[in-house]
Write an enzyme that holds these catalytic residues in place. Structure first.
Site: not given
Length: 462
Positions: A14, A78, A152, A281, A321, A326
């Site tokens: 999008r 992993r 203002h 709308s 570190r 991450s």
């Protein structure tokens, strides 16, 4: 288009350009990792660590990114980078065995990410320059068009529309300067191993050999390296990048918010483009909502939080570190760039089709502009010998009377009321008061400074 069975980020389809999504796409990220591995192998060749046959094997399969296979491996081990490394090595029977020699994951990930940040900054800077150029055209077009200025959110004194637009352009120029400076000073981690001291590389090549190795990689990648690093490059750099993006987003937000106010039919002086078939709308068919300006504001609000996260990533990265930056960096950096990219795309659309209602501008000037003459009348009368405090009170009373009539829907009779007050009028010659209330003559430097800025933009932004 993505598979809509599962959750998709709006940035997947999008928001943002196809080019920016491609930079941060999974395939391009992994291809960049592979380019770094190949660059390493090329730098290792003169050090007798890689044969030409192995190097050619790696180059031949560098573009054969197979995300599905890498994710299959990752489910077991992993570790995303090691999974890609294994998937690449599977494709390279001759060269796969020397991949990643001496390196730690962040030697690849961090340098790759800075390269992607650099590409993204190039895109943002290019779009921002287009925004500034269009603004310069609008500034020149409306440099001498008087409009009511508001302080203002109350009518104050006249300025020109060109001068108002020049204020935005001036701030966008500051954003451009900041982003260009950051882009020109980006640095990668370099190749310094697990804690940044390059011990693994020195072990392999010796001190002099290591320096040749890292220098050749810097030249090949077109990327300067930090002299000092830990396991990662300093996350202070991320903070600087995010702060610059947030700064740009703040300027865009300021413009968009002002446009929303001016687009309100109560003022009605400016508006974003609205398509013939556009729906404002679902409940009120007559509505012309400022959806583009509101989108800019919404995305800018999200970008404004990015420096906070980046600040914490830097300040809370303990010793050499920790890994608690991450996960958030996987979305923080790409989505900040994609959001700013969409902001600039929308700004270009809004500016290109910007509507200026000169009839409404003139009506508002006639309604509120004469009050700006009050200050001129007071200064001129005091200069002629009147008591400043007495004139201030007389002019205040006359102004309040005029305001009361305006609030009842009547025309602004301020000039008439001032002329009828003998204690004020006695200080002026015939028609002098009318001249002091002439709105178009009370815009000061607005026109000249607007044109000067537009000329500066033409000279500095090609």
């Amino acid at each position: 288009m993505p598979d809509f069975e599962d959750y998709q980020s709006p940035f997947s389809w999008r928001y943002g350009s196809a080019e920016m999504r491609s930079i941060w796409g999974e395939k391009n990220k992994r291809l960049t990792w592979r380019k770094l591995w190949v660059a390493m192998a090329e730098a290792q060749g003169p050090l007798k660590m890689v044969t030409s046959e192995q190097l050619q094997d790696l180059k031949a399969h560098m573009g054969d990114v197979n995300v599905i296979r890498a994710l299959e491996i990752e489910r077991t081990i992993r570790h995303d980078l090691m999974a890609e490394l294994k998937a690449y090595a599977e494709q390279c029977p001759k060269g796969g065995g020397i991949l990643h020699l001496g390196a730690t994951s962040m030697d690849i990930k961090d340098n790759a990410e800075v390269l992607l940040i650099g590409q993204s900054l190039d895109g943002i800077i290019g779009s921002l320059r287009k925004v500034i150029r269009i603004l310069a055209e609008k500034i020149e077009m409306y440099a001498n068009l008087p409009v009511m200025a508001f302080t203002h959110l109350q009518p104050a004194e006249p300025t020109t529309l060109g001068y108002r637009l020049a204020g935005y352009a001036q701030d966008f120029l500051k954003d451009l300067e900041s982003l260009t400076n950051i882009s020109g000073n980006l640095k990668g981690k370099g190749f310094k191993g697990a804690v940044g001291n390059a011990a693994s590389y020195v072990e392999l090549y010796g001190t002099e050999g290591y320096q040749l190795f890292e220098d050749s990689l810097s030249q090949a990648l077109g990327l300067p390296f930090f002299e000092i690093s830990s396991q990662t490059y300093t996350r202070k750099q991320d903070y600087e990048v995010m702060a610059a993006l947030a700064g740009l987003a703040s300027t865009a937000h300021k413009f968009a918010f002002d446009l929303r106010i001016l687009q309100s039919q109560v003022i009605g002086e400016m508006a974003e483009p609205f398509g013939n078939e556009q729906v404002g709308s679902s409940a009120m068919p007559f509505k012309r909502n400022p959806v583009e300006a509101e989108k800019i504001g919404s995305l800018a609000r999200a970008v404004s939080t990015a420096p906070v996260t980046a600040w914490n990533n830097y300040a809370n990265s303990l010793l050499e570190r920790t890994l608690d930056d991450s996960a958030n960096r996987r979305t923080l950096i790409p989505e900040a760039f994609l959001a700013v990219d969409e902001i600039l795309i929308t700004l270009l659309k809004v500016l290109d089709g910007l509507k200026v209602n000169e009839t409404a501008i003139k009506e508002n000037l006639m309604k509120y502009g004469p009050f700006a003459g009050i200050e001129r009348v007071m200064m001129r009368s005091v200069k002629a010998g009147a008591d400043r405090q007495e004139m201030h009170e007389l002019l205040r009373q006359v102004s309040m009377s005029a305001w009361e009539e305006i609030e009842q829907g009547k025309p602004n009779r301020l000039v008439e009321l001032v002329k009828n007050e003998s204690r004020i009028a006695c200080w002026f010659k015939d028609r002098e008061l009318e001249e002091l209330f002439a709105v178009e003559k009370y815009t000061g430097i607005a026109e000249s400074r607007s044109r000067e800025l537009a000329e500066l933009i033409r000279e500095t932004i090609s």
